[in-house]
Design an enzyme around this catalytic site. Structure first.
Site, PDB file in Angstrom:
ATOM      1  N   ASP A 193       0.855  -1.193   0.000  1.00 34.22           N
ATOM      2  CA  ASP A 193       0.000   0.000   0.000  1.00 34.22           C
ATOM      3  C   ASP A 193       0.888   1.239   0.000  1.00 34.22           C
ATOM      4  OD1 ASP A 193      -1.831   1.999   0.453  1.00 34.22           O
ATOM      5  OD2 ASP A 193      -2.785   1.043   2.176  1.00 34.22           O
ATOM      6  N   ASP A 236      -3.490   2.287  -5.572  1.00 33.00           N
ATOM      7  CA  ASP A 236      -2.246   2.278  -4.792  1.00 33.00           C
ATOM      8  C   ASP A 236      -2.061   1.051  -3.912  1.00 33.00           C
ATOM      9  OD1 ASP A 236      -3.898   2.848  -2.528  1.00 33.00           O
ATOM     10  OD2 ASP A 236      -2.242   3.953  -1.622  1.00 33.00           O
ATOM     11  N   GLU A 237      -2.935   0.064  -4.021  1.00 28.85           N
ATOM     12  CA  GLU A 237      -2.725  -1.089  -3.155  1.00 28.85           C
ATOM     13  C   GLU A 237      -3.100  -2.407  -3.829  1.00 28.85           C
ATOM     14  OE1 GLU A 237      -5.526  -1.708   0.480  1.00 28.85           O
ATOM     15  OE2 GLU A 237      -6.084   0.217  -0.385  1.00 28.85           O
TER      16      GLU A 237
HETATM   17  N1  DCP Z   1      -8.660   8.325  -1.700  1.00 28.12           N
HETATM   18  C1  DCP Z   1      -9.756   9.136  -2.003  1.00 28.12           C
HETATM   19  N2  DCP Z   1     -10.810   9.217  -1.123  1.00 28.12           N
HETATM   20  C2  DCP Z   1     -10.788   8.504   0.037  1.00 28.12           C
HETATM   21  C3  DCP Z   1      -9.699   7.683   0.356  1.00 28.12           C
HETATM   22  C4  DCP Z   1      -8.644   7.621  -0.547  1.00 28.12           C
HETATM   23  O1  DCP Z   1      -9.776   9.778  -3.046  1.00 28.12           O
HETATM   24  N3  DCP Z   1     -11.815   8.602   0.895  1.00 28.12           N
HETATM   25  C5  DCP Z   1      -7.512   8.269  -2.629  1.00 28.12           C
HETATM   26  C6  DCP Z   1      -6.396   9.188  -2.186  1.00 28.12           C
HETATM   27  C7  DCP Z   1      -5.353   8.298  -1.621  1.00 28.12           C
HETATM   28  C8  DCP Z   1      -5.551   7.002  -2.375  1.00 28.12           C
HETATM   29  O2  DCP Z   1      -6.949   6.964  -2.691  1.00 28.12           O
HETATM   30  O3  DCP Z   1      -4.042   8.837  -1.773  1.00 28.12           O
HETATM   31  C9  DCP Z   1      -5.130   5.771  -1.603  1.00 28.12           C
HETATM   32  O4  DCP Z   1      -5.909   5.620  -0.429  1.00 28.12           O
HETATM   33  P1  DCP Z   1      -5.310   5.065   0.918  1.00 28.12           P
HETATM   34  O5  DCP Z   1      -6.464   4.726   1.790  1.00 28.12           O
HETATM   35  O6  DCP Z   1      -4.295   4.001   0.650  1.00 28.12           O
HETATM   36  O7  DCP Z   1      -4.607   6.334   1.570  1.00 28.12           O
HETATM   37  P2  DCP Z   1      -3.190   6.968   1.315  1.00 28.12           P
HETATM   38  O8  DCP Z   1      -2.376   6.161   0.372  1.00 28.12           O
HETATM   39  O9  DCP Z   1      -3.377   8.388   0.918  1.00 28.12           O
HETATM   40  O10 DCP Z   1      -2.533   6.965   2.750  1.00 28.12           O
HETATM   41  P3  DCP Z   1      -1.927   5.736   3.590  1.00 28.12           P
HETATM   42  O11 DCP Z   1      -0.476   6.087   3.781  1.00 28.12           O
HETATM   43  O12 DCP Z   1      -2.670   5.736   4.869  1.00 28.12           O
HETATM   44  O13 DCP Z   1      -2.134   4.495   2.771  1.00 28.12           O
HETATM   45 MG    MG Z   2      -2.162   4.090   0.574  1.00 29.34          MG
END
Ligand code: DCP
Ligand code: MG
Length: 360
Positions: free
Chosen positions: A13, A107-108
């Site tokens: 992730d 991203d995951e």
């Molecule tokens: N995303 C979005 N709306 C949300 C959650 C996420 O548009 N409610 C998008 C933005 C994030 C991406 O999806 O960058 C990936 O979501 P993640 O939950 O993996 O969150 P992040 O990668 O940003 O942070 P983390 O380091 O906690 O994984």
């Molecule tokens: Mg993420």
């Protein structure tokens, strides 16, 4: 997939994905609290940099709330094409190791490396190598979790975020889950967590005291997997070829609209996007669905099923435009407009997809 008793599963992730990409591409944003999203009244934060998270800013938070929590927060509009590009790069790295890759979002992904192209018996070493390659190729960090099933691998990747690496070996699985806070369980959101707290469930150990029937009574269908997960068990396979069920996109307006011409213009853009995505994913469906949310949040959907699959914008657009005429605009103005294509019918579907417009 050979039915081995113990599988080797990796969950990868990316860290603060959209925000990290923005910080990578703009030096002025590095080390600063950044939110990807629009700062306008209706805007929400898609994600926040780790610097911003210290102030309590997080995904899905209204932009105004985020600004209150962190006045120096820098808002950056999303660039989905760049995120897609990175997503493709990381998937290519995954496929170097195994065909058993199940992306959950841009991203995951889960990887089953029980058997892998490198004949590497160590899932831990593979995960580390993947993290290194991701960094070399994209300049971004990812967190990795390694264990014997999807549930544990996912929990593990979250455990040491950002740039984390964590292995839950089989013999430690049960104890690890017992000590886990229920908020850290995969799939337990705020509402479920609150319900658990109301029933004095705070950790995996507390959860384990309930019978399966008891959990089903409290949480419905999810009770079955909660019962198993509390024991470190998850039999779900890594599914590389998730079926495309639909392609859809929607847009929420900054200002509500009641003019049919303006709404039709918006619909035109949605149709362009849906058609483009259908081609990208080789997904073609027969049912077109129009979604309208009014200012009072009343939601209506209208669907039309055609005898033949839609393969081009020129087939989609006239039908969508016609459907727009059915929408009642005499009362409330429109807040959100969405368009989707589903019903692939004869099973020629390929990959699973959903337009990644998230909260915008
Ligand atoms: N995303 C979005 N709306 C949300 C959650 C996420 O548009 N409610 C998008 C933005 C994030 C991406 O999806 O960058 C990936 O979501 P993640 O939950 O993996 O969150 P992040 O990668 O940003 O942070 P983390 O380091 O906690 O994984
Ligand atoms: Mg993420």
């Amino acid at each position: 997939m050979p039915k081995l008793k113990l599988r080797k599963i990796i969950h990868i992730d990316m860290d603060a994905f959209y925000a990290s990409v923005e910080q990578r591409d703009n030096e002025a944003l590095r080390g600063k609290p950044v939110a990807v999203g629009y700062s306008e009244a209706r805007g929400v934060v898609a994600t926040a940099s780790y610097e911003a998270r210290k102030f309590g800013v997080h995904s899905a938070m209204p932009s105004l709330t985020a600004k209150n929590k962190c006045p120096q927060l820098i808002f950056v509009p999303p660039r989905f094409d760049v995120y897609h590009e990175v997503s493709t790069q990381i998937r290519e790295i995954f496929w170097e190791y195994t065909d058993w890759v199940e992306p959950l979002s841009l991203d995951e992904a889960f990887l089953d490396v029980t058997v892998n192209h490198k004949n590497n018996p160590s899932a831990g070493l593979i995960a580390k190598e993947i993290q290194r390659k991701i960094f070399e190729k994209t300049g971004l960090t990812a967190s990795a979790g390694v264990s014997i099933n999807k549930f544990l691998a996912k929990v593990a990747s979250d455990y040491k975020k950002p740039n984390g690496f964590f292995v839950i070996p089989p013999e430690q699985a049960e104890t690890f889950v017992e000590e886990l806070k229920i908020e850290q369980f995969f799939g337990v959101g705020k509402v479920t967590a609150q319900k658990m707290h109301d029933n004095r469930i705070f950790t995996g150990y507390d959860l384990k005291q309930y019978s399966e029937a008891g959990l089903v009574k409290l949480f419905g269908k999810a009770g079955h997997s909660l019962y198993l997960n509390a024991r470190g068990i998850d039999d779900r396979e890594v599914e590389p070829n998730r079926i495309t069920k639909s392609v859809s996109t929607e847009t929420t307006f900054l200002k509500d609209k009641s003019n049919r011409i303006l709404l039709t213009l918006e619909l035109y853009h949605l149709a362009k996007e849906v058609a483009e995505r259908m081609n990208e994913e080789s997904f073609y469906g027969r049912t077109i669905t129009l979604k309208v949310k009014y200012a009072d949040f009343k939601l209506i959907t209208k669907s039309k099923t055609l005898p033949q699959k839609i393969t081009h914008f020129r087939q989609l657009w006239p039908v969508a435009r016609e459907m727009m005429k059915w929408v009642d605009l005499s009362g409330q103005p429109v807040r959100l407009l969405g368009l989707g294509v589903s019903n692939a019918g004869d099973g020629t579907e390929t990959k699973y997809t959903q337009l990644e417009l998230g909260l915008f």
